[in-house]
Design a protein around this motif. Structure first.
Motif, mmCIF file in Angstrom:
data_model
loop_
_atom_site.group_PDB
_atom_site.id
_atom_site.type_symbol
_atom_site.label_atom_id
_atom_site.label_comp_id
_atom_site.label_asym_id
_atom_site.label_seq_id
_atom_site.Cartn_x
_atom_site.Cartn_y
_atom_site.Cartn_z
ATOM 1 N N GLU A 128 0.810 -1.219 0.000
ATOM 2 C CA GLU A 128 0.000 0.000 0.000
ATOM 3 C C GLU A 128 0.845 1.273 0.000
ATOM 4 O OE1 GLU A 128 -3.246 -0.115 -0.362
ATOM 5 O OE2 GLU A 128 -3.402 -2.300 -0.149
ATOM 6 N N SER A 129 1.927 1.282 0.801
ATOM 7 C CA SER A 129 2.678 2.542 0.893
ATOM 8 C C SER A 129 4.084 2.425 0.318
ATOM 9 C CB SER A 129 2.711 3.034 2.343
ATOM 10 O OG SER A 129 3.046 1.988 3.222
ATOM 11 N N ASN A 130 4.419 1.234 -0.197
ATOM 12 C CA ASN A 130 5.726 0.997 -0.814
ATOM 13 C C ASN A 130 6.876 1.466 0.096
ATOM 14 O OD1 ASN A 130 7.247 -0.062 -2.897
ATOM 15 N ND2 ASN A 130 7.481 1.895 -3.928
ATOM 16 N N ASP A 131 6.693 1.267 1.404
ATOM 17 C CA ASP A 131 7.727 1.636 2.371
ATOM 18 C C ASP A 131 8.588 0.394 2.647
ATOM 19 O OD1 ASP A 131 9.254 2.345 4.599
ATOM 20 O OD2 ASP A 131 7.671 3.639 5.422
ATOM 21 N N LEU A 132 9.640 0.240 1.850
ATOM 22 C CA LEU A 132 10.463 -0.973 1.916
ATOM 23 C C LEU A 132 11.167 -1.105 3.264
ATOM 24 C CD1 LEU A 132 12.169 -1.081 -1.620
ATOM 25 C CD2 LEU A 132 9.895 -1.814 -0.955
ATOM 26 N N ARG A 133 11.615 0.044 3.803
ATOM 27 C CA ARG A 133 12.329 0.018 5.089
ATOM 28 C C ARG A 133 11.450 -0.550 6.196
ATOM 29 N NH1 ARG A 133 16.231 -0.013 5.628
ATOM 30 N NH2 ARG A 133 17.144 1.844 4.762
ATOM 31 N N LYS A 134 10.229 -0.005 6.335
ATOM 32 C CA LYS A 134 9.342 -0.456 7.412
ATOM 33 C C LYS A 134 8.883 -1.891 7.165
ATOM 34 C CE LYS A 134 7.874 3.533 9.841
ATOM 35 N NZ LYS A 134 7.427 4.809 9.312
ATOM 36 N N ASP A 164 15.412 -9.989 0.568
ATOM 37 C CA ASP A 164 15.070 -9.387 -0.736
ATOM 38 C C ASP A 164 14.914 -7.870 -0.603
ATOM 39 O OD1 ASP A 164 15.021 -11.926 -1.820
ATOM 40 O OD2 ASP A 164 12.836 -12.074 -1.966
ATOM 41 N N LEU A 165 14.263 -7.450 0.493
ATOM 42 C CA LEU A 165 14.022 -6.018 0.706
ATOM 43 C C LEU A 165 15.326 -5.273 1.001
ATOM 44 C CD1 LEU A 165 10.726 -6.364 2.751
ATOM 45 C CD2 LEU A 165 10.939 -5.218 0.540
ATOM 46 N N HIS A 166 16.202 -5.891 1.814
ATOM 47 C CA HIS A 166 17.519 -5.273 2.058
ATOM 48 C C HIS A 166 18.241 -5.037 0.725
ATOM 49 C CE1 HIS A 166 17.967 -4.961 6.343
ATOM 50 N NE2 HIS A 166 17.766 -6.237 6.568
ATOM 51 N N LEU A 169 16.936 -2.214 -1.165
ATOM 52 C CA LEU A 169 17.360 -0.949 -0.551
ATOM 53 C C LEU A 169 18.873 -0.723 -0.696
ATOM 54 C CD1 LEU A 169 15.226 -1.352 2.686
ATOM 55 C CD2 LEU A 169 15.021 0.589 1.123
ATOM 56 N N ASP A 170 19.533 -1.588 -1.502
ATOM 57 C CA ASP A 170 20.984 -1.533 -1.701
ATOM 58 C C ASP A 170 21.773 -1.788 -0.416
ATOM 59 O OD1 ASP A 170 20.415 -0.982 -4.304
ATOM 60 O OD2 ASP A 170 20.938 1.142 -4.224
ATOM 61 N N GLU A 171 21.158 -2.499 0.536
ATOM 62 C CA GLU A 171 21.865 -2.860 1.778
ATOM 63 C C GLU A 171 22.388 -4.290 1.625
ATOM 64 O OE1 GLU A 171 18.945 -0.039 4.506
ATOM 65 O OE2 GLU A 171 18.753 -2.212 4.623
ATOM 66 N N TYR A 172 23.420 -4.413 0.803
ATOM 67 C CA TYR A 172 23.852 -5.754 0.402
ATOM 68 C C TYR A 172 24.457 -6.594 1.519
ATOM 69 C CZ TYR A 172 22.843 -3.816 -4.173
ATOM 70 O OH TYR A 172 22.189 -3.234 -5.233
ATOM 71 N N PRO A 173 25.291 -6.028 2.395
ATOM 72 C CA PRO A 173 25.839 -6.871 3.470
ATOM 73 C C PRO A 173 24.738 -7.478 4.350
ATOM 74 C CG PRO A 173 27.083 -4.829 3.283
ATOM 75 C CD PRO A 173 25.879 -4.677 2.405
#
Length: 289
Positions: A128-134, A164-166, A169-173
């Motif tokens: 709904e809000s495309n908030d990948l972090r949350k 997948d979400l990390h 968000l380009d948080e590869y490690p």
């Protein structure tokens, strides 16, 4: 003045009950119990009228009455019913109601159900809000609760979604650490062992997307040590071909490896996106020749 709908009549009646000063013999808890029942009837009546915001509001009022009566389970149920109504177009309110549900569930030690609701929150943030972090934070929290209730497969599914979400968000490690965690759990069971190569492939794509060939190579050795059959898989051969192409700055052989792999195992959107990021990296940094 238009006539009130049956739902509105019930809702007004519930309000009146909740705000009444009880008589000599009625305890305040019986007052809130009756009001809660009336709010619940009003909410179901609003649902029939497809007025989902109003239904959610009525369930929320019911939940507050249940809380005043110290009925944790009934309160958790009412908040969840509110969330389900709010999900029809009011995602922020749905998240608030689910958060209230979770408070009651964790207080009564029902972590498995709390994890279910937390996962729902993650899905709302995502869809709904495309908030990948949350969404990612919710998936990790749900995974932790499932894990502590020994629901390992469900926990792994949440950790995989978080990984997948990390990566998105380009948080590869962080993504690599999560994929490896899921792979370690999957290795322990013959039922899930077959999926390990998929997680290691994803972790390897993350290492290459970071432009870290050293880590990619080191991890491949580590994975082969953890499972001797991995080296012979199409996934391992694919990663090795990609590593060689990236190291040589050779776009053509990179594309060739991707096409060849895709002909047998269709690449999903996530992998395709990662491969494009890696390929762009080759364009940015010409080979050392």
């Amino acid at each position: 003045m238009p006539a009130k709908s049956p739902a509105q009549v019930l809702f007004d009646k519930a309000d009146k009950k909740a705000n009444s000063s009880g008589g000599w013999f009625s305890s305040s808890s019986s007052k809130f119990e009756e009001a809660g029942d009336l709010y619940q009837q009003a909410a179901n009546s609003y649902k029939l009228e497809k007025l989902f915001k109003e239904a959610g509001d009525a369930f929320s009022r019911e939940a507050e009455c249940r809380e005043k009566c110290k009925e944790q389970n009934e309160a958790a149920n009412a908040w969840w019913n509110a969330a389900k109504a709010y999900k029809r177009g009011f995602p922020d309110l749905a998240i608030q109601a689910l958060t209230q549900t979770i408070i009651h569930l964790t207080q009564t030690g029902r972590f498995r159900q709390a994890a279910d609701r937390e996962k729902e929150i993650g899905q709302i943030y995502l869809q709904e809000s495309n908030d990948l972090r949350k969404a990612c934070e919710s998936m990790v929290r749900a995974g932790d609760w499932y894990a502590q209730e020994d629901a390992t497969a469900t926990a792994n599914a949440c950790y995989k979604d978080a990984a997948d979400l990390h990566a998105d968000l380009d948080e590869y490690p962080q993504a690599i650490a999560r994929y490896e965690q899921v792979a370690d759990h999957s290795l322990a069971s013959t039922l899930t062992k077959y999926s390990v190569k998929e997680y290691w492939l994803k972790a390897s794509l993350c290492a290459l997307a970071m432009g870290d060939i050293v880590t990619a190579k080191r991890n491949m050795i580590k994975y082969s040590n953890q499972d001797a059959t991995f080296t012979a898989t199409r996934e391992a051969k694919f990663v090795n071909a990609l590593v060689e192409a990236v190291e040589a700055g050779d776009q053509e052989s990179f594309t060739g490896a991707v096409v060849e792999f895709d002909q047998v195992t269709k690449l999903d959107n996530w992998k395709t996106g990662m491969l494009l990021k890696i390929k762009r990296g080759i364009q940015d940094e010409p080979g050392l020749t």
